[in-house]
Design a protein around this motif. Structure first.
Motif, short mmCIF file in Angstrom:
data_model
loop_
_atom_site.label_atom_id
_atom_site.label_comp_id
_atom_site.label_asym_id
_atom_site.label_seq_id
_atom_site.Cartn_x
_atom_site.Cartn_y
_atom_site.Cartn_z
N GLY A 36 0.82 -1.20 0.00
CA GLY A 36 0.00 0.00 0.00
C GLY A 36 0.86 1.25 0.00
N ASN A 37 0.25 2.39 0.36
CA ASN A 37 0.96 3.66 0.27
C ASN A 37 0.69 4.54 1.50
N ALA A 38 0.64 3.92 2.67
CA ALA A 38 0.52 4.68 3.90
C ALA A 38 1.90 5.11 4.39
N ALA A 39 1.91 5.96 5.40
CA ALA A 39 3.13 6.30 6.12
C ALA A 39 3.04 5.60 7.46
N ARG A 92 9.42 3.34 -0.75
CA ARG A 92 10.33 3.66 0.36
C ARG A 92 10.08 2.69 1.51
N VAL A 93 11.12 1.92 1.85
CA VAL A 93 11.05 0.95 2.94
C VAL A 93 12.39 0.96 3.66
N VAL A 94 12.35 1.03 4.99
CA VAL A 94 13.57 1.01 5.79
C VAL A 94 13.41 0.00 6.92
N PHE A 95 14.39 -0.88 7.06
CA PHE A 95 14.46 -1.80 8.19
C PHE A 95 15.60 -1.37 9.10
N SER A 96 15.29 -1.12 10.36
CA SER A 96 16.29 -0.69 11.33
C SER A 96 16.30 -1.63 12.53
N GLN A 97 17.50 -1.97 12.98
CA GLN A 97 17.68 -2.75 14.21
C GLN A 97 16.78 -3.98 14.22
N THR A 98 16.71 -4.64 13.08
CA THR A 98 15.80 -5.77 12.88
C THR A 98 16.57 -7.07 12.72
N TYR A 99 16.08 -8.11 13.39
CA TYR A 99 16.67 -9.44 13.22
C TYR A 99 16.14 -10.05 11.93
N MET A 100 17.06 -10.54 11.09
CA MET A 100 16.69 -11.19 9.83
C MET A 100 17.24 -12.60 9.82
N SER A 101 16.34 -13.57 9.76
CA SER A 101 16.76 -14.96 9.72
C SER A 101 17.33 -15.30 8.34
N SER A 102 17.80 -16.53 8.20
CA SER A 102 18.37 -16.97 6.92
C SER A 102 17.33 -17.08 5.82
N ALA A 103 16.04 -16.90 6.16
CA ALA A 103 15.00 -16.91 5.11
C ALA A 103 15.16 -15.72 4.17
N ILE A 108 8.22 -9.44 1.15
CA ILE A 108 7.48 -9.05 2.34
C ILE A 108 6.68 -7.78 2.08
N THR A 109 7.31 -6.77 1.47
CA THR A 109 6.63 -5.49 1.25
C THR A 109 6.48 -5.17 -0.23
N ALA A 110 5.44 -4.40 -0.53
CA ALA A 110 5.24 -3.82 -1.85
C ALA A 110 4.69 -2.41 -1.62
N GLN A 111 5.61 -1.47 -1.50
CA GLN A 111 5.22 -0.09 -1.16
C GLN A 111 4.93 0.69 -2.44
N ARG A 112 3.95 1.61 -2.39
CA ARG A 112 3.43 2.19 -3.63
C ARG A 112 3.69 3.69 -3.78
N ARG A 113 4.66 4.23 -3.10
CA ARG A 113 4.96 5.66 -3.25
C ARG A 113 5.20 5.97 -4.72
N SER A 114 4.46 6.94 -5.26
CA SER A 114 4.48 7.18 -6.70
C SER A 114 5.27 8.40 -7.12
N SER A 115 5.63 9.27 -6.15
CA SER A 115 6.39 10.47 -6.51
C SER A 115 7.32 10.83 -5.37
N GLU A 127 5.63 12.68 -2.24
CA GLU A 127 4.79 12.00 -1.26
C GLU A 127 5.58 11.70 0.01
N LYS A 128 4.90 11.77 1.13
CA LYS A 128 5.55 11.52 2.42
C LYS A 128 5.10 10.18 2.99
N THR A 129 5.22 9.15 2.19
CA THR A 129 4.77 7.83 2.59
C THR A 129 5.94 6.86 2.64
N GLY A 130 5.71 5.72 3.27
CA GLY A 130 6.74 4.70 3.35
C GLY A 130 6.44 3.75 4.50
#
Length: 297
Positions: free
Chosen positions: A163-166, A222-233, A184-191, A194-197
């Motif tokens: 989607g395209n929320a913030a 726009r997608v940001v992962f911070s201080q996140t554990y990511m498994s081998s998947a 996992i994500t499909a973010q739709r920021r189009s310009s 826009e202040k979304t992500g």
């Protein structure tokens, strides 16, 4: 329906839903929502007693300030079985502003063959605490507005947060059930304006096989992962361009101080970013969505 008052006016009304009909005013959740007056200005607390509620729920735009709360997400389940259209299939659709969902499981059991949304959030402001949101393809349509997800479990196989929320996702568990490389994500920021992500802080990613962190539904995703554990998947490349190399110049895919076997950046796609402390700071707090002004304790 009980009316309560305190110095802060926290809850103006409390409505109880009980599937058995023994404890509540209503046996269906939708009936309780329908009982809230149009153009509501009071904080309404709808307490849902444990049970499996087979309902398709809509919180309409003219009924803001509703909190829908179970006691435990494992015992309070809202479930439906519908697929094919992202706007018609959701089990729960939230259009009203100032909505809060707590301690609920929201699921769509349609399966893998079609798009099947569990939760659609098209709300100016919404908060979800300790909820479980599950389906396969397109689980959470985080369509528009400003949203905060805290300590939620979100499960799916393909584009299951889209989607395209913030939106800020804090201390959430994202679980991929993709059989092969689902995003996992499909973010739709189009310009660029826009202040979304989608912003993930202190989260955990697990999966049954392999997945990517995201692919661009919109050219300025726009997608940001911070201080996140990511498994081998999580696959070594991390991100997928959806066959659109032009987005390499426009999409903003960032990682900051992530850890775990899936967080190694040695084989990440070169158009993703490893953020510095300064670059990451705007994506770590609710300030990116002005959350301090409207997220209630």
């Amino acid at each position: 329906m009980a009316i309560t008052c305190n110095a802060q006016g926290k809850w103006s009304k409390i409505i109880t839903v009980d599937q058995s009909g023994k404890k509540g005013s209503y046996v269906k959740i939708q009936d309780a929502i329908d009982a809230v007056p149009s153009n509501n200005v009071q904080h309404i607390f709808i307490r849902v007693e444990p049970g499996i509620y087979k309902e398709k729920i809509v919180v309409p735009e003219d009924k803001p300030f509703i909190t829908l709360s179970g006691r435990n997400a494992n015992t309070t389940v809202i479930t439906w079985n519908d697929g094919g259209d992202i706007f018609k299939s959701p089990t729960v659709s939230v259009f009203a502003s100032d909505f809060t969902g707590r301690y609920l499981t929201i699921q769509n059991t349609y399966g893998m063959t079609k798009k099947a949304v569990a939760l659609r959030v098209t709300s100016e402001k919404a908060v979800f605490f300790a909820c479980k949101i599950t389906s396969y393809q397109d689980t959470l349509l985080d369509e528009s507005g400003r949203h905060f997800y805290y300590n939620c479990f979100i499960e799916g196989g393909t584009d299951f947060i889209f989607g395209n929320a913030a939106s800020l996702f804090k201390q959430c568990h994202l679980h991929s059930i993709s059989q092969e490389n689902g995003a996992i994500t499909a973010q739709r920021r189009s310009s660029e304006e826009e202040k979304t992500g989608f912003y993930f802080v202190g989260c955990k990613i697990t999966g049954v096989k392999s997945c990517t962190l995201g692919r661009p539904w919109g050219p300025y995703a726009r997608v940001v992962f911070s201080q996140t554990y990511m498994s081998s998947a999580v696959l070594p490349q991390g991100w997928d361009d959806w066959g659109k190399p032009s987005i390499h110049r426009t999409a903003f895919y960032g990682e900051y101080k992530c850890y775990g076997p899936g967080a190694r950046r040695t084989r990440r796609v070169e158009w993703s970013l490893s953020l510095s402390n300064h670059q990451a700071s705007p994506y770590l707090t609710m300030s990116l969505m002005d959350g301090k002004t409207w997220v209630r304790a």
